[in-house]
Design a protein around this motif. Structure first.
Motif, PDB file in Angstrom:
ATOM      1  N   GLU A 103       0.824  -1.208   0.000  1.00  0.00           N
ATOM      2  CA  GLU A 103       0.000   0.000   0.000  1.00  0.00           C
ATOM      3  C   GLU A 103       0.859   1.260   0.000  1.00  0.00           C
ATOM      4  O   GLU A 103       0.607   2.195  -0.763  1.00  0.00           O
ATOM      5  CB  GLU A 103      -0.933  -0.003   1.213  1.00  0.00           C
ATOM      6  N   LYS A 104       1.878   1.278   0.853  1.00  0.00           N
ATOM      7  CA  LYS A 104       2.742   2.456   0.944  1.00  0.00           C
ATOM      8  C   LYS A 104       3.552   2.655  -0.333  1.00  0.00           C
ATOM      9  O   LYS A 104       3.716   3.784  -0.803  1.00  0.00           O
ATOM     10  CB  LYS A 104       3.666   2.318   2.150  1.00  0.00           C
ATOM     11  N   MET A 105       4.070   1.546  -0.895  1.00  0.00           N
ATOM     12  CA  MET A 105       4.856   1.630  -2.119  1.00  0.00           C
ATOM     13  C   MET A 105       3.996   2.133  -3.279  1.00  0.00           C
ATOM     14  O   MET A 105       4.394   3.011  -4.039  1.00  0.00           O
ATOM     15  CB  MET A 105       5.442   0.262  -2.462  1.00  0.00           C
ATOM     16  N   PHE A 106       2.797   1.595  -3.385  1.00  0.00           N
ATOM     17  CA  PHE A 106       1.899   1.967  -4.479  1.00  0.00           C
ATOM     18  C   PHE A 106       1.559   3.452  -4.429  1.00  0.00           C
ATOM     19  O   PHE A 106       1.493   4.128  -5.459  1.00  0.00           O
ATOM     20  CB  PHE A 106       0.633   1.121  -4.416  1.00  0.00           C
ATOM     21  N   GLU A 107       1.345   3.963  -3.235  1.00  0.00           N
ATOM     22  CA  GLU A 107       0.973   5.370  -3.068  1.00  0.00           C
ATOM     23  C   GLU A 107       2.114   6.327  -3.377  1.00  0.00           C
ATOM     24  O   GLU A 107       1.887   7.474  -3.762  1.00  0.00           O
ATOM     25  CB  GLU A 107       0.483   5.612  -1.634  1.00  0.00           C
TER      26      GLU A 107
END
Length: 264
Positions: A103-107
């Motif tokens: 989630e953090k990487m995608f954002e």
């Protein structure tokens, strides 16, 4: 996974979840997370069943949004592989080890964002559970004669959705200029004929095969894997007549009633 000159991608290197194969490092929690990822406005996803013209389409899309300019950075750096992020190899610049990290990487990826994915339609990032549907676009490429029935049909069911563009590898080979024009229109990019023709030249099979940052020849053990022959009907060199008849029968059975026809 540490790559070597004789390394291969196969069952021993993959994760099996609910009877289906995913890249090594993938967990059930990660699979549940992918469809919940919230795309940004006008994100583009190049989605395929593996070995269906993925690399080719990625480079075409990248050059379209960049007005025909060649970007010499490695393709996997400028166009992250969403479901490949759990794959622990030295060349993976976006390694994740948990659903939260995904989630953090995608954002964190900046716009304009273009992603690669081998996920079926139901698992590709769509912001599932959100009140408002994201304004992302999905380009799906099919390749005939492969064990891809469930995967392809998951996308084919959405062929008429305004945010989905279905392409056939064989059509891309037959009319590359027309395909590039179609992709440009789909993503809302207007380009002059001169630029379109330059992209055709720069994404030809010969050009792609020579460009190491697009064909992944810089990866140890992967040389020639992503840009192989660029042929339609190459299956005939490997199938016996009996295998061909049996596969034709299987295709008719699996695609019955879908409206998707075997043209080759």
């Amino acid at each position: 996974m540490s790559m070597s000159e004789d390394s291969t991608i196969g069952p021993s290197n993959d994760a099996v979840i609910d009877g289906k194969v995913w890249v090594k490092g993938t967990t059930k929690e990660m699979l549940d997370t992918f469809p919940k990822l919230i795309p940004k406005k006008e994100d583009i996803f190049v989605c395929t069943f593996p070995r269906s013209g993925t690399t080719w389409t990625q480079e075409i899309v990248w050059q379209i949004i960049n007005d025909g300019k060649i970007d010499y950075r490695p393709l996997h750096v400028r166009m992250p592989w969403v479901d490949g992020m759990p794959y622990a190899q030295p060349e993976n610049p976006y390694l994740v080890t948990s659903a939260g990290m995904i989630e953090k990487m995608f954002e964190c990826f900046p716009s304009p964002r273009v992603f690669k994915s081998h996920l079926p339609y139901d698992l590709v990032p769509k912001g599932c559970g959100q009140a408002a549907k994201p304004q992302a676009r999905y380009i799906y490429v099919m390749l005939y004669y492969g064990p891809w029935f469930d995967h392809v049909l998951s996308w084919w069911k959405h062929k008429d959705d305004p945010d989905v563009l279905i392409l056939k590898y064989e059509d891309m080979k037959e009319d590359l200029l027309g395909t590039i024009r179609k992709i440009a229109t789909f993503i809302g990019k207007e380009l002059p004929l001169e630029t379109l023709e330059r992209i055709v030249s720069q994404t030809s099979f010969n050009a792609m095969q020579k460009e190491g940052n697009s064909n992944f020849s810089f990866l140890r053990g992967f040389k020639g894997l992503c840009i192989r022959k660029g042929e339609v009907g190459n299956w005939k060199d490997y199938f016996t007549e009996d295998q061909s008849k049996r596969f034709d029968s299987l295709i008719k059975e699996k695609l019955a009633g879908s409206g998707l026809e075997d043209e080759f």
